[in-house]
Design a protein around this motif. Structure first.
Motif, PDB file in Angstrom:
ATOM      1  N   ASN A   1       0.806  -1.224   0.000  1.00  0.00           N
ATOM      2  CA  ASN A   1       0.000   0.000   0.000  1.00  0.00           C
ATOM      3  C   ASN A   1       0.839   1.273   0.000  1.00  0.00           C
ATOM      4  O   ASN A   1       0.465   2.271   0.584  1.00  0.00           O
TER       5      ASN A   1
ATOM      6  N   ASN B   1       1.901   2.693  -2.987  1.00  0.00           N
ATOM      7  CA  ASN B   1       1.822   3.186  -4.363  1.00  0.00           C
ATOM      8  C   ASN B   1       2.967   2.720  -5.243  1.00  0.00           C
ATOM      9  O   ASN B   1       3.458   3.461  -6.083  1.00  0.00           O
TER      10      ASN B   1
ATOM     11  N   ARG C   1       0.018   0.607  -9.704  1.00  0.00           N
ATOM     12  CA  ARG C   1      -1.131   1.463 -10.020  1.00  0.00           C
ATOM     13  C   ARG C   1      -2.467   0.854  -9.606  1.00  0.00           C
ATOM     14  O   ARG C   1      -3.455   1.562  -9.484  1.00  0.00           O
TER      15      ARG C   1
ATOM     16  N   ASP D   1      -4.540  -0.807  -6.747  1.00  0.00           N
ATOM     17  CA  ASP D   1      -4.504  -0.989  -5.287  1.00  0.00           C
ATOM     18  C   ASP D   1      -4.567  -2.458  -4.874  1.00  0.00           C
ATOM     19  O   ASP D   1      -3.845  -2.883  -3.981  1.00  0.00           O
ATOM     20  N   SER D   2      -5.425  -3.229  -5.502  1.00  0.00           N
ATOM     21  CA  SER D   2      -5.598  -4.623  -5.090  1.00  0.00           C
ATOM     22  C   SER D   2      -4.352  -5.464  -5.341  1.00  0.00           C
ATOM     23  O   SER D   2      -4.220  -6.550  -4.795  1.00  0.00           O
TER      24      SER D   2
ATOM     25  N   ASP E   1      -1.199  -3.978  -4.979  1.00  0.00           N
ATOM     26  CA  ASP E   1      -0.096  -3.243  -4.353  1.00  0.00           C
ATOM     27  C   ASP E   1       0.270  -3.805  -2.976  1.00  0.00           C
ATOM     28  O   ASP E   1       0.669  -3.077  -2.082  1.00  0.00           O
TER      29      ASP E   1
ATOM     30  N   LYS F   1      -0.694   2.339   6.224  1.00  0.00           N
ATOM     31  CA  LYS F   1      -1.322   3.131   5.162  1.00  0.00           C
ATOM     32  C   LYS F   1      -2.696   2.582   4.833  1.00  0.00           C
ATOM     33  O   LYS F   1      -2.851   1.407   4.554  1.00  0.00           O
TER      34      LYS F   1
ATOM     35  N   SER G   1      -5.888   2.229   2.303  1.00  0.00           N
ATOM     36  CA  SER G   1      -6.010   2.156   0.849  1.00  0.00           C
ATOM     37  C   SER G   1      -7.472   1.927   0.503  1.00  0.00           C
ATOM     38  O   SER G   1      -8.333   1.928   1.372  1.00  0.00           O
ATOM     39  N   SER G   2      -7.735   1.678  -0.752  1.00  0.00           N
ATOM     40  CA  SER G   2      -9.111   1.393  -1.159  1.00  0.00           C
ATOM     41  C   SER G   2      -9.483  -0.069  -0.914  1.00  0.00           C
ATOM     42  O   SER G   2     -10.613  -0.477  -1.135  1.00  0.00           O
ATOM     43  N   LEU G   3      -8.527  -0.868  -0.424  1.00  0.00           N
ATOM     44  CA  LEU G   3      -8.823  -2.259  -0.105  1.00  0.00           C
ATOM     45  C   LEU G   3      -9.728  -2.320   1.122  1.00  0.00           C
ATOM     46  O   LEU G   3      -9.693  -1.435   1.973  1.00  0.00           O
TER      47      LEU G   3
ATOM     48  N   GLU H   1      -6.263  -3.643   4.741  1.00  0.00           N
ATOM     49  CA  GLU H   1      -4.911  -3.380   4.259  1.00  0.00           C
ATOM     50  C   GLU H   1      -3.946  -4.528   4.568  1.00  0.00           C
ATOM     51  O   GLU H   1      -3.014  -4.780   3.829  1.00  0.00           O
TER      52      GLU H   1
END
Length: 178
Positions: free
Chosen positions: A52, A54, A57, A59-60, A62, A117, A119-121, A124
């Protein structure tokens, strides 16, 4: 598919970084039979699984996935960085990580399963197993939980671990943070 096996890393001065770091979009990682020994206060984390940040590109993707850390010896991880808690083994964003049959000693922190961090997950850090490890002479033996109150750690099994002489110098043997 990456394997790090039977390596010895000694006299490491990693600064504020990690000795071994598995970051971002990677899967099927095995770290086994590794010895990490830091000998100064210019070290940080011995073995780190980190996601997480970056590096990818998507998120799933990363986060490191399907990682096993087993039969490793990590010692003397100490740092003058911020809060002064360098960990022997640290998971910060990962999925399906197994930490099995390791020895962590003389570190500021033994094993941490966290998430720094958000994230959109949905989670995390998820599906982590910490089994049959020996943690000794660490200020904090083990820590589990999200770091900023937003990042989420989910589905952690901490079982059959041995903690010896942990929780000194203001630390705790086991700490859960929310």
């Amino acid at each position: 598919n990456i394997a790090i096996k039977n390596c010895t890393l000694t006299n490491i001065e990693s600064g504020y970084s990690e000795v071994i770091s598995v970051d971002g979009n990677c899967t099927n990682i095995t770290i086994t039979g590794v010895t990490v020994t830091s000998t100064s206060v210019k070290s940080n984390i011995g073995i780190c699984i980190c996601g997480n940040y970056n590096t990818c590109r998507v998120d799933s993707l990363d986060i490191p996935r399907h990682v096993t850390i087993s039969n490793c010896n990590v010692s003397n991880c100490k740092s003058d960085y911020r809060d002064g808690f360098a960990y022997g083994i640290y998971v910060d964003g990962g999925k399906d990580v197994k930490i099995i049959n390791n020895n962590v000693s003389n570190c500021e922190g033994g094993i941490e399963v966290g998430a720094e961090k958000s994230s959109s997950l949905q989670y995390e850090t998820e599906d982590i197993k910490v089994l049959n490890n020996t943690i000794k002479n660490c200020n904090i033996g083990a820590q589990i939980g999200g770091w900023d109150g937003k990042a989420i750690v989910y589905n952690v099994l901490f079982d059959k671990n041995t903690l010896l002489n942990c929780g000194h110098n203001g630390g705790k043997a086991i700490e859960f943070s929310l």
